[in-house]
Design a protein around this motif. Sequence first.
Motif, mmCIF file in Angstrom:
data_model
loop_
_atom_site.group_PDB
_atom_site.id
_atom_site.type_symbol
_atom_site.label_atom_id
_atom_site.label_comp_id
_atom_site.label_asym_id
_atom_site.label_seq_id
_atom_site.Cartn_x
_atom_site.Cartn_y
_atom_site.Cartn_z
ATOM 1 N N LYS A 36 0.504 2.730 -3.211
ATOM 2 C CA LYS A 36 -0.888 3.002 -3.578
ATOM 3 C C LYS A 36 -1.407 4.261 -2.903
ATOM 4 C CE LYS A 36 -2.841 -1.506 -4.686
ATOM 5 N NZ LYS A 36 -3.738 -2.552 -4.194
ATOM 6 N N LEU A 37 -1.178 4.336 -1.591
ATOM 7 C CA LEU A 37 -1.704 5.476 -0.851
ATOM 8 C C LEU A 37 -0.985 6.749 -1.258
ATOM 9 C CD1 LEU A 37 -3.731 6.382 1.311
ATOM 10 C CD2 LEU A 37 -1.939 6.088 2.986
ATOM 11 N N LYS A 48 -3.276 14.271 -8.750
ATOM 12 C CA LYS A 48 -3.921 15.494 -9.202
ATOM 13 C C LYS A 48 -5.293 15.674 -8.560
ATOM 14 C CE LYS A 48 -1.680 17.501 -12.800
ATOM 15 N NZ LYS A 48 -0.397 17.106 -12.199
ATOM 16 N N LEU A 49 -5.963 14.563 -8.302
ATOM 17 C CA LEU A 49 -7.350 14.643 -7.866
ATOM 18 C C LEU A 49 -7.503 15.518 -6.621
ATOM 19 C CD1 LEU A 49 -10.100 13.423 -8.775
ATOM 20 C CD2 LEU A 49 -9.812 11.805 -6.929
ATOM 21 N N LYS A 76 0.782 -1.240 0.000
ATOM 22 C CA LYS A 76 0.000 0.000 0.000
ATOM 23 C C LYS A 76 0.810 1.285 0.000
ATOM 24 C CE LYS A 76 -4.714 -0.413 0.267
ATOM 25 N NZ LYS A 76 -5.348 -1.101 1.402
ATOM 26 N N ALA A 81 0.411 7.350 -4.022
ATOM 27 C CA ALA A 81 0.015 7.688 -5.385
ATOM 28 C C ALA A 81 -1.233 8.556 -5.354
ATOM 29 C CB ALA A 81 -0.249 6.430 -6.193
ATOM 30 N N PHE A 82 -2.138 8.235 -4.446
ATOM 31 C CA PHE A 82 -3.354 9.038 -4.333
ATOM 32 C C PHE A 82 -3.062 10.393 -3.702
ATOM 33 C CE2 PHE A 82 -6.855 10.192 -1.373
ATOM 34 C CZ PHE A 82 -7.643 10.816 -2.319
#
Lengths: 352, 375
Positions: free
Chosen positions: B167-168, B175-176, B164, B170-171
Amino acid sequence: MTAHTNLAETISQRLVFFLGKGGVGRTTLATSFAQACALRGEKTLIVQWSLNDAVSSLFSRPSAGHDSSPLAHNLWVMNFSADEAIREYFIDHLKLRLVYNLVIENKHVQRLLHAAPGVRELFFLGRLFWLICLSEEIRGTRFDRVVVDAQATGHGVSLFTIAPTIAKFGMTGPLAAECERVASMLADPKLVGTALVTLPEELPVEETLEFLPKLTHDLGRSPNALLINRSIAPYVEKNPQSMDYEHVVGLWEKKLTTNAATRALALLHRDLRKRQHFEMVLRDELKQRGYKIAITSVPDIGLAHPESSASTVLHGVADWLVNANEKILENDEVLQSNRQQGFEYDISEDQR
Amino acid sequence: MKKNPPNALRNGKPPRLHLFLGAGGVGKTTLSAGFALALAQRGHHVGLMSIDPAKRLQGALGLSELPEIGARLDLPNCPGSVRASVLHIGESLKRWVNEAGLSQAAQERLYENELFRALAERLATATDTFAAVRMAEWPEREEGLTDLVVDTAPGIHAIDFLSKPEKLSAFLDGKLIEWLKWFAQENNTQAGLLQRVVKGGARRILDGLAELGGQRFMLHFAEFLILLDQVFARMMTRLDFAAHWLRSAETHCYVVTSVRYDAVQVAWELSKTLKSLKMKPGQVVINRAFPEALRTDPSFEETLRTMRQQEDDSFFANYLDNFIIVQRRVQEQLSHAAQSVLTLPVAEHLDAHSALRLEDLASLGHRILEHTGDR
């Protein structure tokens, strides 16, 4: 005490969640239960949500994916994939292919879906809703039973609070509607049953006693059954002297050569007695706290049939659940080999 | 975003990381505690991050309740030290908010935010997501820490904890978040023309998301992200560090199993996954194995055979026989997955009913250290 009721009747709901911390044998018992339902003639699906499908190998079958694949007569298995479920939801269910392609498949949104807690759980429940309430109408397939082997993280209980929690976020639109309908499905005691699995050992018993009030609160009702896995109670009932330390160790002591061996033997006997002890602790505590849950001691099949493999243990438990057959617990090699043969199903029938 | 690299990163050499992986109930927590104690007796300064230890173990560590932040164990005549903690992500998250220096008003708003409350208290999956952040925090907090011993969540889901970080982050780095913040602010103030042009592509995505979850949810979510901006910035740095730390050549994994078919299956899957994550193969440990002294007793085989024939006394003999058979199969399967397997037999002092003692726990840790030929 070990009076036997048929578990498939105790838990009559179509959607059955097997709950319990990792290591208590939840997958084995969920699969045995599903197999028992299938033996009764119910079309049964096992729903896993795991990095690796742990069920198919027990039936010598290749790993299953997101779509259901046959295991044995009346028995199917699937391994949930969140990505697949999200795709199905937007494209097949909401008919929003454009939104899916533009929004959901966007790299950044994908990252959000992977990192945000709760999203995948919601789609898992959504998939169960589809299986229980929609698939008959849409696909013309109906499972009489859907047995869920809920994931180890969060002990499965987070599944029951996820919809109300997400509902609180102030969502509107299709996702809110999804939350609402899975929440109302879970709230229906006629539709959804739960079985809590534990072991007659110190930590699992402690955890079960802590977990029960929380589960009862989150679920709005007690679980339908408590299964004590790898129990020795059914054997002890028949052979009470097997728990008598002086008797058993005395018998062996006379025959063993070294003192170290006798000490090790005594240690192992104490280990076995501890199982019986913690089963009693659990049963007594539940009684004292006034829980009215059907408690089933699931026998440790390997103790009657030492040569049992993971797969024969599974089938042995299933058979025991269906037949209430005390003979399964007797050490009888012929009986065992007969049973194993009886478990060979003609899978070609399912593949047609 | 405030970038504040942790000390351990600046110094270049983080403490050694030791991860204990395996199915539930195989004794990871006990082994990791024993391992930490053994390291301390060799003069190391050790952090121990534990998941839900049994009362018996908490008793042995001399702590009725292990705090989230950790407490130093009282170890008389020990050249090293152990600081032990229990993973409690809800409490950690609140502490991180506090440490990020949010104003009182902002903190209150955050605690009212349903998303935050869900994250902190209810969504159990958050534990896996943030365990790596908590892990990476240790070298920052503990000056002079030489080792960190981590007891992971049971099952192959523990791999979440390993996979993770990327993964985490990356979030969090994505951009979001920027878009959502912009979305929230746009609803308060009029956005400039330039901003509108630049964010043109984002608009479509946000509108799409708003259509699915509703405007109110989007604002809720954006508020959550804005309030946690600094907390997330710290997390990013830590996750980055955790990802490197996990793959360091100095990091050791211990894959623990007991003599059970399901536990060995998990150990096997874990070994495979470590390989696929390009991590060093783990040391496989079979815990609570059949005692050698009994199996090698010259009269054992014969006695076992005789006892199995005696109907009234066959139950215990069957139990022993089953134990040996399952162990043989477990060893066979593991020999394909691991270069070396350490077998720790059932031990008198550890498996007694009475309270655990630190000395006995440490002796278990020394067994592992000796086997790995480590230092």
